[in-house]
Scaffold this motif. Structure first.
Motif, PDB file in Angstrom:
ATOM      1  N   VAL A   1      -2.363  -6.845 -11.686  1.00  0.00           N
ATOM      2  CA  VAL A   1      -3.171  -6.838 -10.464  1.00  0.00           C
ATOM      3  C   VAL A   1      -3.109  -5.444  -9.869  1.00  0.00           C
ATOM      4  CG1 VAL A   1      -3.451  -7.768  -8.138  1.00  0.00           C
ATOM      5  CG2 VAL A   1      -2.753  -9.282 -10.016  1.00  0.00           C
TER       6      VAL A   1
ATOM      7  N   ALA B   1      -4.180  -3.275  -6.606  1.00  0.00           N
ATOM      8  CA  ALA B   1      -4.615  -3.295  -5.209  1.00  0.00           C
ATOM      9  C   ALA B   1      -5.065  -1.895  -4.814  1.00  0.00           C
ATOM     10  CB  ALA B   1      -3.492  -3.774  -4.295  1.00  0.00           C
TER      11      ALA B   1
ATOM     12  N   GLU C   1      -7.061  -7.442 -12.715  1.00  0.00           N
ATOM     13  CA  GLU C   1      -7.707  -7.979 -11.522  1.00  0.00           C
ATOM     14  C   GLU C   1      -7.669  -6.881 -10.464  1.00  0.00           C
ATOM     15  OE1 GLU C   1      -7.470 -11.662  -8.288  1.00  0.00           O
ATOM     16  OE2 GLU C   1      -5.930 -11.461  -9.842  1.00  0.00           O
ATOM     17  N   TYR C   2      -8.847  -6.330 -10.173  1.00  0.00           N
ATOM     18  CA  TYR C   2      -8.953  -5.244  -9.196  1.00  0.00           C
ATOM     19  C   TYR C   2      -9.246  -5.854  -7.831  1.00  0.00           C
ATOM     20  CZ  TYR C   2     -10.467  -0.822  -7.066  1.00  0.00           C
ATOM     21  OH  TYR C   2     -10.600   0.284  -6.254  1.00  0.00           O
ATOM     22  N   LYS C   3      -8.321  -5.665  -6.904  1.00  0.00           N
ATOM     23  CA  LYS C   3      -8.478  -6.224  -5.563  1.00  0.00           C
ATOM     24  C   LYS C   3      -8.696  -5.091  -4.557  1.00  0.00           C
ATOM     25  CE  LYS C   3      -5.721 -10.446  -6.058  1.00  0.00           C
ATOM     26  NZ  LYS C   3      -4.586 -11.232  -5.471  1.00  0.00           N
TER      27      LYS C   3
ATOM     28  N   VAL D   1      -8.344  -4.512  -1.427  1.00  0.00           N
ATOM     29  CA  VAL D   1      -7.720  -5.075  -0.233  1.00  0.00           C
ATOM     30  C   VAL D   1      -7.094  -4.021   0.672  1.00  0.00           C
ATOM     31  CG1 VAL D   1      -7.277  -7.307  -1.306  1.00  0.00           C
ATOM     32  CG2 VAL D   1      -5.578  -5.478  -1.539  1.00  0.00           C
TER      33      VAL D   1
ATOM     34  N   ALA E   1       0.891  -7.446  -6.306  1.00  0.00           N
ATOM     35  CA  ALA E   1       0.201  -6.342  -6.969  1.00  0.00           C
ATOM     36  C   ALA E   1       1.180  -5.613  -7.874  1.00  0.00           C
ATOM     37  CB  ALA E   1      -0.390  -5.374  -5.949  1.00  0.00           C
TER      38      ALA E   1
END
Length: 366
Positions: free
Chosen positions: A28, A30, A59-61, A63, A86
Motif C-alpha cells: 500500500v 500512501a 494499492e495507491y491511496k 490520502v 501503508a
C-alpha cells in the motif's frame, strides 16, 4: 506541546518489523492526490508496468492532504512500531526528517535498490539523512502564485496583489506552514534559506495572514483540496504548486490557470518516500522505489505531473521523447529558474515549535 513534538525515547526504528514480502506480493502506497501518472479512471500505466515486471500489486491511496494531518492519522501506530496501513509513504522532507529522528522510518536495503545510484547529487546528502538510507526523494517543485486566467485575466505579479479588493473572498493559501509562510516571508524581504531570522520576522509575516483571514479576504487555508476550490471557481487565485497547476490545465484541456514566481521569489520543496516503522512489505516497497528510479519510468511520471524529478537521466529522456516537456523551466529548471526560488531553512526544535504554534493559532492547521 504540539502533537509533532514527541519524545524520541524508546522509539522503534523498524528493525523488528516482520517483512512478509516473500509470501505476499502486494503493498500500500500512501501519497498525495495527482502525484502519479493516474488517468481519470484512476489507472496508472507505470503501476501496471511495475506489476507486470515484479508481480507486485500496488494499492495507491491519495490520502495525504497535508503533512501534519496525515502524520496525526498514524502517530499512535508509529510510536508502537505497529503497521500504519501503508508500506510506503510520501511526505515532505521536513516531515521525513522528523520520522527518521523519532525512529519511525525503516532503513533501506540498498541491494534491492540499484537504481538509487541515479539519485541527483544535489538531493543525495541532506542533513537529516546524509546517506539517504531512510528516505528517497519522489519529486521536487515550486510554490508560487496561481490564478484563473479566464475569470481574472489581469493576472498577478506579486504576493501583495492577492490582497486586491476584487479578489476578496477568492484567495486560497496552503495548509503547509512552510509553503504559505515561506511566500509571505519572502514578500517581506526575508531570505528564508538563511539562518539570520526568527520568530520576530515570522510574526510580522503571519500578521499579514491573520489580517486577511480575519477580514475573510482569504477564502480558506487548504491542503490538496485547494485544487477543488480553484477548479470550481470558488477561488480565483492564491498560493499553489506549479505541478498542480499543470495538472489542472491538463484536466481542463487548455491553459485555464496561470502560474509564476513573483519578484519576491517562490519556494522550492522536496517530497520523499519513507518506509514507516511496522510496515510489513519492506522489500516490495524497495523494489517499487527502484522501479521509479529508472529514468524512463521517472520521466513518464513527470510527463503527467510536471514536477522536478530527482532522477538523473530524465532530462535526456525527455529531450528525446517529450521535447516540449524538456523545455518547461518548472519541470526541468535551469540555473536561472532555480535562482528565483528559495528553500525554507532547517528549523531548530525551538523555532519549529514556535513557528507551528503561531501558524496553528492563526489558521487552526498543524
Amino acid at each position: 506541546m504540539s502533537a509533532l513534538a514527541l519524545a524520541a525515547c524508546a522509539a522503534p526504528d523498524g528493525s523488528d518489523a516482520i517483512d512478509i514480502s516473500d509470501s505476499d506480493s502486494s503493498l500500500v502506497w500512501a501519497s498525495w492526490p495527482s502525484y502519479i501518472d493516474e488517468d481519470l479512471s484512476g489507472s496508472s500505466a507505470t503501476l501496471k508496468a511495475f506489476k507486470k515486471e515484479t508481480g507486485i500489486e500496488v494499492e495507491y491511496k491519495a490520502v495525504v492532504k497535508d503533512n501534519v494531518g496525515f502524520y496525526l492519522t498514524m502517530k499512535d501506530q508509529l510510536s508502537l512500531g505497529q503497521p500504519t496501513g501503508a508500506d510506503i509513504i510520501c511526505v515532505s522532507d521536513w516531515m521525513a526528517a522528523r520520522l527518521i529522528r523519532f525512529g519511525y522510518a525503516q532503513k533501506f536495503d540498498s541491494a534491492n535498490m540499484p537504481n538509487k545510484a541515479n539519485l541527483t547529487k544535489t538531493l543525495s546528502s541532506p542533513e537529516f539523512d546524509p546517506k539517504r538510507e531512510y528516505s528517497l526523494p519522489w519529486q521536487s517543485g515550486f510554490i508560487g502564485l496561481a490564478w484563473n486566467a479566464e475569470e481574472y485575466p489581469k493576472g498577478l505579479v506579486s504576493v501583495e496583489q492577492l490582497w486586491n479588493d476584487d479578489l476578496k473572498g477568492k484567495v486560497v493559501v496552503l495548509a503547509e506552514m512552510r509553503h504559505t509562510m515561506g511566500m509571505l516571508l519572502l514578500a517581506n524581504g526575508v531570505d528564508i534559506s538563511d539562518g539570520n531570522w526568527g520568530i520576530d520576522e515570522f510574526k510580522k509575516a503571519s500578521a499579514v495572514l491573520e489580517t486577511h483571514l480575519a477580514s475573510k479576504h482569504i477564502l480558506g487555508v487548504y491542503g490538496s483540496d485547494y485544487l477543488d476550490k480553484l477548479k470550481s471557481g470558488e477561488a480565483l487565485a492564491g498560493f499553489a504548486r506549479a505541478g498542480d497547476v499543470a495538472v489542472l490545465n491538463a484536466q481542463a484541456g487548455y491553459e485555464k490557470f496561470k502560474f509564476l514566481l513573483p519578484g519576491s521569489r517562490g519556494t522550492f520543496f522536496t517530497d520523499s518516500l519513507v518506509i514507516p516503522a511496522g510496515a510489513q512489505h519492506k522489500a516490495n516497497a524497495e523494489k517499487l522505489m527502484n522501479f521509479y528510479y529508472d529514468p524512463a519510468i521517472a520521466t513518464e511520471v513527470v510527463e503527467w505531473i510536471h514536477c522536478v524529478s530527482p532522477v538523473d537521466g530524465t532530462l535526456e529522456y525527455a529531450i528525446e521523447n517529450f521535447p516540449k516537456l524538456a523545455s518547461n523551466q518548472f519541470t526541468f529548471p535551469n540555473a536561472t529558474a532555480m535562482s528565483r526560488a528559495s528553500t525554507f531553512r532547517t528549523l531548530s526544535t525551538t523555532d519549529d515549535q514556535s513557528f507551528n504554534a503561531e501558524f496553528r493559532r492563526i489558521t487552526g492547521k498543524g
